[in-house]
Scaffold this active site. Sequence first.
Site, short mmCIF file in Angstrom:
data_model
loop_
_atom_site.label_atom_id
_atom_site.label_comp_id
_atom_site.label_asym_id
_atom_site.label_seq_id
_atom_site.Cartn_x
_atom_site.Cartn_y
_atom_site.Cartn_z
CE1 TYR A 79 -32.18 -13.57 0.74
CE2 TYR A 79 -29.78 -13.61 0.83
CZ TYR A 79 -31.00 -14.21 1.07
OH TYR A 79 -31.05 -15.45 1.65
CG ASP A 89 -39.23 -14.66 5.85
OD1 ASP A 89 -39.03 -15.85 6.20
OD2 ASP A 89 -38.68 -13.69 6.38
CE1 TYR A 92 -33.99 -17.28 9.50
CE2 TYR A 92 -31.78 -17.69 10.37
CZ TYR A 92 -33.06 -18.13 10.08
OH TYR A 92 -33.43 -19.43 10.37
#
Length: 403
Positions: free
Chosen positions: A280, A216, A352
Amino acid sequence: MIVKKAAEVLGKVELCNHCLGRLFAKLGKGSNEERGKAIRFVLNMERAASELPLLKEPKRCELCGGVFERLEEYANRCLNAVEREGIEFDTFLVGSRFPKEVLEKEEEIWKRFGIEWGEPINREFNRELGKLLEGLLGKKVNRERPDVVFIVEPASGRVELQVNPIYVYGRYRKLVRGIPQTPLPGFRDSVASIICRAFSRAFGGKCVFKGAGREDVDVRMLGRGRPFIVEIKRPKRRKANLEKIAEDIAASGKVEVLEMKFVGPKEAEKVLTERHRKLYEALIFVREGVMPEEVRKVVETLRGAEIRQRTPRRVLNSRSDTVRVRRVYEAWGEPIDETHFRLRLLTDGGLYIKELISGDGGRTRPSVAEILGKDAWCELLDVLDVLDGGDEIAEGDNWEVQG
């Protein structure tokens, strides 16, 4: 047999030595022109012995129309084409487009006289023009991955120059938040535009950027970076210093590129289609507060968990509404303060993470919010690594829940 068959053909069709020899191309070595001369010579010796008129090579061949006499002209047209555009290249290939009626006439001759050893006219033309160009250019024919392809139309003399693209592999690090991967309205820069400006300057062609996934706008891409491919279409130059290109990109202060190398189209496709795991790091906010034991519960629940994720609402306008199953392989947590904790996750690509944290109104299960029984939001998110098939997480990246 050969002489008899040649006499039968030449009794009906006037052919040059190239086209005569090409009828028997699979029966011996040497060029078709040499073969045609030899066949005509032997045939005429027999005819002379029988006091029959000799079959001389015609001024204009009924099949090719004399294109093999114009090879130097076509070669010069090819040279003019690359010089006009200023194209640098090391290897080339020749292709051709003969009129349909020529190809049909050759096929008709083969069928009419039972020719089983012939070679198509375009194959001989491409080979002979290629040999001539090798001498004039001092460059080599490459049938697998030529830098340029000359497409010649013998009837019109037109030459079309096909410049094959260059592919470069690399990994990019996005060092700041607030820029998209590819151009978006309202944003001055993107990862793609920063990278492509440097490549276009270096190679003189149009650069197309393709990332192995995306992050993003508000997410950084750190660690070793995300794999990407740049395709430089119709490059004027094929040699450039990749280290210098990397320096130009780094000067932006926003993006860095690593591990760049030239690759082929098949390697490029593999990079873009291979499934990657992602590491992440998220800073999570829980307004109602979060305790160390709750962080531990999140880590223990997510580690090895199968996640069923319906397409997030924020991307429904560009993604089909479906349920995807992804896996969390590893999870590590660290309390920060009464309302924040840091979470690292090693997951399948395509999961996501923001919705894995918030739950997206129940569209992602399990989620951090569901495990805690409290609303949870992702305040900051970074991609720390994009792993290839055999990659492992570097030592020192693993955390234990503290507190």
